[in-house]
Design a protein around this motif. Structure first.
Motif, PDB file in Angstrom:
ATOM      1  N   VAL A  78       0.864  -1.171   0.000  1.00  0.00           N
ATOM      2  CA  VAL A  78       0.000   0.000   0.000  1.00  0.00           C
ATOM      3  C   VAL A  78       0.901   1.221   0.000  1.00  0.00           C
ATOM      4  O   VAL A  78       1.937   1.235   0.671  1.00  0.00           O
ATOM      5  CB  VAL A  78      -0.957  -0.003   1.210  1.00  0.00           C
ATOM      6  CG1 VAL A  78      -0.208  -0.021   2.528  1.00  0.00           C
ATOM      7  CG2 VAL A  78      -1.908   1.180   1.144  1.00  0.00           C
ATOM      8  N   SER A  79       0.524   2.212  -0.769  1.00  0.00           N
ATOM      9  CA  SER A  79       1.346   3.413  -0.873  1.00  0.00           C
ATOM     10  C   SER A  79       0.569   4.627  -0.398  1.00  0.00           C
ATOM     11  O   SER A  79      -0.666   4.620  -0.342  1.00  0.00           O
ATOM     12  CB  SER A  79       1.810   3.610  -2.315  1.00  0.00           C
ATOM     13  OG  SER A  79       0.705   3.795  -3.173  1.00  0.00           O
ATOM     14  N   LEU A  80       1.321   5.654  -0.057  1.00  0.00           N
ATOM     15  CA  LEU A  80       0.743   6.944   0.296  1.00  0.00           C
ATOM     16  C   LEU A  80       1.527   7.996  -0.468  1.00  0.00           C
ATOM     17  O   LEU A  80       2.681   8.285  -0.131  1.00  0.00           O
ATOM     18  CB  LEU A  80       0.818   7.194   1.796  1.00  0.00           C
ATOM     19  CG  LEU A  80       0.109   8.458   2.277  1.00  0.00           C
ATOM     20  CD1 LEU A  80      -1.407   8.333   2.094  1.00  0.00           C
ATOM     21  CD2 LEU A  80       0.452   8.742   3.738  1.00  0.00           C
ATOM     22  N   GLU A  81       0.909   8.533  -1.494  1.00  0.00           N
ATOM     23  CA  GLU A  81       1.504   9.600  -2.297  1.00  0.00           C
ATOM     24  C   GLU A  81       1.137  10.920  -1.647  1.00  0.00           C
ATOM     25  O   GLU A  81      -0.049  11.215  -1.461  1.00  0.00           O
ATOM     26  CB  GLU A  81       0.968   9.554  -3.726  1.00  0.00           C
ATOM     27  CG  GLU A  81       1.506  10.650  -4.632  1.00  0.00           C
ATOM     28  CD  GLU A  81       2.906  10.374  -5.128  1.00  0.00           C
ATOM     29  OE1 GLU A  81       3.186   9.216  -5.487  1.00  0.00           O
ATOM     30  OE2 GLU A  81       3.711  11.313  -5.167  1.00  0.00           O
ATOM     31  N   MET A  82       2.153  11.715  -1.296  1.00  0.00           N
ATOM     32  CA  MET A  82       1.926  12.956  -0.566  1.00  0.00           C
ATOM     33  C   MET A  82       2.449  14.118  -1.391  1.00  0.00           C
ATOM     34  O   MET A  82       3.639  14.164  -1.738  1.00  0.00           O
ATOM     35  CB  MET A  82       2.643  12.904   0.785  1.00  0.00           C
ATOM     36  CG  MET A  82       2.259  11.686   1.617  1.00  0.00           C
ATOM     37  SD  MET A  82       3.034  11.671   3.254  1.00  0.00           S
ATOM     38  CE  MET A  82       4.745  11.427   2.804  1.00  0.00           C
TER      39      MET A  82
END
Length: 123
Positions: A78-82
Motif C-alpha cells: 500500500v502506498s501513500l503519495e503525498m
C-alpha cells in the motif's frame, strides 16, 4: 506472523512530494484493510488515510486533496503519495492493517502495525 514494513520517509522541503510504501507479509494481503496514521512530536497519533479490501478510500480533512492512498495486491503493498507537503506533515508515519478488511480511522480497530517511517518537511 503478520509484518508491516514502511519505507520512503525522508527530509523534504515545503511543497515537495513524497511517496511512502508499506509491504505486508504473513497474511493474505488482498483481504486486509489498510490505514496510514501519523504522529508528530508531542501530539497523539492521528489517522491520515485508509483503503478497504475492495478499494474504498477515506482521508482526513488535513490531507484530503494532497495525499493519495493506493494498494497493489500483486505486490502486497500500500502506498501513500503525498503532494504539496508542509511543515505540519512532519511526523512518523505508520502503516496499519485490519484483518476484517475494512478501513478505520480508529487506532483500536487496527490488528497490525508497522514500526513507522519518519517524514520531515523543512526548508
Amino acid at each position: 506472523q503478520v509484518q508491516l514494513l514502511e519505507s520512503g520517509g525522508r527530509l523534504v522541503q515545503p511543497g515537495d512530494s513524497l511517496k511512502l510504501a508499506c509491504v505486508a507479509s504473513g497474511t493474505p494481503f488482498n483481504g486486509l484493510g489498510l490505514d496510514w496514521f501519523r504522529q508528530a512530536p508531542g501530539k497523539p497519533r492521528e489517522f491520515v488515510a485508509g483503503i478497504s479490501k475492495i478499494g474504498s478510500t477515506h482521508y482526513s480533512d488535513s490531507v484530503k486533496g494532497r495525499f493519495t492512498i493506493a494498494r497493489d495486491n500483486a505486490k502486497n503493498s500500500v502506498s501513500l503519495e503525498m503532494d504539496n507537503l508542509n511543515s505540519g506533515d512532519t511526523a512518523v508515519y505508520y502503516c496499519a492493517g485490519i484483518a476484517a478488511g475494512y478501513l478505520s480511522t480508529h487506532e483500536k480497530d487496527q490488528d497490525y502495525w508497522g514500526r513507522g517511517t519518519q517524514v520531515t518537511v523543512s526548508s
